[in-house]
Design a protein around this motif. Structure first.
Motif, PDB file in Angstrom:
ATOM      1  N   CYS A  73       2.109  11.537  -4.835  1.00 48.15           N
ATOM      2  CA  CYS A  73       0.882  10.950  -5.382  1.00 48.15           C
ATOM      3  C   CYS A  73      -0.283  11.867  -5.072  1.00 48.15           C
ATOM      4  O   CYS A  73      -0.193  12.739  -4.225  1.00 48.15           O
ATOM      5  CB  CYS A  73       0.618   9.594  -4.746  1.00 48.15           C
ATOM      6  SG  CYS A  73       2.056   8.542  -4.662  1.00 48.15           S
TER       7      CYS A  73
ATOM      8  N   GLY B 255       0.818  -1.199   0.000  1.00 48.09           N
ATOM      9  CA  GLY B 255       0.000   0.000   0.000  1.00 48.09           C
ATOM     10  C   GLY B 255       0.854   1.253   0.000  1.00 48.09           C
ATOM     11  O   GLY B 255       1.811   1.359   0.762  1.00 48.09           O
ATOM     12  N   CYS B 256       0.476   2.181  -0.873  1.00 51.44           N
ATOM     13  CA  CYS B 256       1.153   3.474  -0.908  1.00 51.44           C
ATOM     14  C   CYS B 256       0.285   4.474  -0.142  1.00 51.44           C
ATOM     15  O   CYS B 256      -0.834   4.754  -0.552  1.00 51.44           O
ATOM     16  CB  CYS B 256       1.329   3.913  -2.359  1.00 51.44           C
ATOM     17  SG  CYS B 256       2.012   5.578  -2.517  1.00 51.44           S
TER      18      CYS B 256
ATOM     19  N   CYS C 166       3.010   6.212  -8.066  1.00 51.81           N
ATOM     20  CA  CYS C 166       3.295   5.587  -6.771  1.00 51.81           C
ATOM     21  C   CYS C 166       4.567   4.734  -6.783  1.00 51.81           C
ATOM     22  O   CYS C 166       5.184   4.543  -5.751  1.00 51.81           O
ATOM     23  CB  CYS C 166       2.148   4.674  -6.348  1.00 51.81           C
ATOM     24  SG  CYS C 166       0.592   5.501  -6.061  1.00 51.81           S
TER      25      CYS C 166
ATOM     26  N   PRO D  97      -1.082   8.097   1.316  1.00 47.10           N
ATOM     27  CA  PRO D  97      -1.155   9.406   0.667  1.00 47.10           C
ATOM     28  C   PRO D  97       0.122  10.216   0.887  1.00 47.10           C
ATOM     29  O   PRO D  97       0.729  10.124   1.953  1.00 47.10           O
ATOM     30  CB  PRO D  97      -2.336  10.086   1.379  1.00 47.10           C
ATOM     31  CG  PRO D  97      -3.084   9.018   2.062  1.00 47.10           C
ATOM     32  CD  PRO D  97      -2.157   7.873   2.277  1.00 47.10           C
TER      33      PRO D  97
ATOM     34  N   HIS E  46      -3.547  10.467  -4.552  1.00 47.84           N
ATOM     35  CA  HIS E  46      -4.646   9.746  -3.893  1.00 47.84           C
ATOM     36  C   HIS E  46      -4.710  10.130  -2.417  1.00 47.84           C
ATOM     37  O   HIS E  46      -3.686  10.412  -1.793  1.00 47.84           O
ATOM     38  CB  HIS E  46      -4.494   8.231  -4.063  1.00 47.84           C
ATOM     39  CG  HIS E  46      -3.128   7.709  -3.735  1.00 47.84           C
ATOM     40  ND1 HIS E  46      -2.781   7.271  -2.487  1.00 47.84           N
ATOM     41  CD2 HIS E  46      -2.010   7.553  -4.499  1.00 47.84           C
ATOM     42  CE1 HIS E  46      -1.524   6.866  -2.490  1.00 47.84           C
ATOM     43  NE2 HIS E  46      -1.022   7.038  -3.695  1.00 47.84           N
TER      44      HIS E  46
ATOM     45  N   ASP F  98      -6.366   8.203   0.001  1.00 52.63           N
ATOM     46  CA  ASP F  98      -6.373   7.014   0.856  1.00 52.63           C
ATOM     47  C   ASP F  98      -5.194   6.137   0.461  1.00 52.63           C
ATOM     48  O   ASP F  98      -4.569   6.377  -0.562  1.00 52.63           O
ATOM     49  CB  ASP F  98      -7.669   6.208   0.663  1.00 52.63           C
ATOM     50  CG  ASP F  98      -8.868   6.918   1.259  1.00 52.63           C
ATOM     51  OD1 ASP F  98      -8.799   7.323   2.441  1.00 52.63           O
ATOM     52  OD2 ASP F  98      -9.864   7.084   0.541  1.00 52.63           O
TER      53      ASP F  98
ATOM     54  N   ARG G 115      -3.368   3.446  -1.310  1.00 47.32           N
ATOM     55  CA  ARG G 115      -3.646   2.744  -2.561  1.00 47.32           C
ATOM     56  C   ARG G 115      -2.897   1.414  -2.570  1.00 47.32           C
ATOM     57  O   ARG G 115      -1.677   1.379  -2.518  1.00 47.32           O
ATOM     58  CB  ARG G 115      -3.219   3.616  -3.746  1.00 47.32           C
ATOM     59  CG  ARG G 115      -3.577   2.985  -5.076  1.00 47.32           C
ATOM     60  CD  ARG G 115      -3.546   3.988  -6.192  1.00 47.32           C
ATOM     61  NE  ARG G 115      -4.668   4.922  -6.130  1.00 47.32           N
ATOM     62  CZ  ARG G 115      -4.877   5.900  -7.000  1.00 47.32           C
ATOM     63  NH1 ARG G 115      -4.033   6.076  -7.985  1.00 47.32           N
ATOM     64  NH2 ARG G 115      -5.916   6.699  -6.883  1.00 47.32           N
ATOM     65  N   TRP G 116      -3.687   0.338  -2.636  1.00 45.70           N
ATOM     66  CA  TRP G 116      -3.111  -1.011  -2.567  1.00 45.70           C
ATOM     67  C   TRP G 116      -2.872  -1.586  -3.955  1.00 45.70           C
ATOM     68  O   TRP G 116      -3.707  -1.438  -4.841  1.00 45.70           O
ATOM     69  CB  TRP G 116      -4.059  -1.937  -1.801  1.00 45.70           C
ATOM     70  CG  TRP G 116      -4.177  -1.569  -0.353  1.00 45.70           C
ATOM     71  CD1 TRP G 116      -5.150  -0.800   0.211  1.00 45.70           C
ATOM     72  CD2 TRP G 116      -3.283  -1.937   0.706  1.00 45.70           C
ATOM     73  NE1 TRP G 116      -4.905  -0.675   1.558  1.00 45.70           N
ATOM     74  CE2 TRP G 116      -3.783  -1.359   1.890  1.00 45.70           C
ATOM     75  CE3 TRP G 116      -2.116  -2.700   0.744  1.00 45.70           C
ATOM     76  CZ2 TRP G 116      -3.145  -1.515   3.122  1.00 45.70           C
ATOM     77  CZ3 TRP G 116      -1.488  -2.865   1.971  1.00 45.70           C
ATOM     78  CH2 TRP G 116      -1.989  -2.282   3.137  1.00 45.70           C
ATOM     79  N   VAL G 117      -1.766  -2.263  -4.101  1.00 46.13           N
ATOM     80  CA  VAL G 117      -1.442  -2.916  -5.368  1.00 46.13           C
ATOM     81  C   VAL G 117      -0.912  -4.311  -5.071  1.00 46.13           C
ATOM     82  O   VAL G 117      -0.175  -4.516  -4.102  1.00 46.13           O
ATOM     83  CB  VAL G 117      -0.358  -2.125  -6.146  1.00 46.13           C
ATOM     84  CG1 VAL G 117      -0.135  -2.732  -7.510  1.00 46.13           C
ATOM     85  CG2 VAL G 117      -0.749  -0.672  -6.286  1.00 46.13           C
TER      86      VAL G 117
END
Ligand code: ZN
Ligand code: ZN
Length: 130
Positions: free
Chosen positions: A69, A56-57, A107, A59, A71, A73, A75-77
């Motif tokens: 970035c 997860g990145c 990200c 904010p 976003h 919240d 951000r999951w990858v």
């Protein structure tokens, strides 16, 4: 299988473990309130369930540094996807390497992924590169 969440500091090369949490939200909060262990550092969250599952990145506003970035919240990858992206960055095929650079994955710049090589399971390939 339940998950554990680890805050990793990617200001270090390779990334190092900062704190361990039972919930992703707790990890995100720890970063938001300012990690005392890694003030001003670039932090990400690793979800582990058996092995690394997702990264997860957080904010940009909640981190001390790292990519800017947009976003708001975490951000999951999937780890698998990041592994693929990392390989594309270093592809011997210039077209692939070029395409991935133009993709602007805000990200996940190449250096950040390189530092996460332990989580991505690309340790050996990383070692082969100069
Ligand atoms: Zn740090
Ligand atoms: Zn991001």
């Amino acid at each position: 299988m339940s998950s554990n969440f680890y805050v990793l500091c990617v200001s270090h090369d390779p990334a190092i473990l900062s704190t361990e949490h039972r919930a992703g939200g707790d990890a995100a909060d720890t970063i938001k309130t300012g990690s005392t262990l890694h003030p001003g550092c670039d932090l990400v969250i690793e979800e582990v369930s058996g092995g690394p599952v997702e990264i997860g990145c957080p904010p940009a506003t909640s981190r001390g540094s790292g990519p800017r970035c947009y976003h708001s919240d975490v951000r999951w990858v999937e780890v698998q996807w990041l592994r693929m992206l990392s390989r594309a960055y270093t592809s011997a095929d210039p077209k692939v390497a070029d395409a991935v650079r133009q993709g602007r994955f805000t990200c996940w710049p190449q250096e950040r992924l390189h530092r996460l090589r332990g989580s991505l399971g690309i340790e050996d390939e990383a070692r082969e590169r100069p």
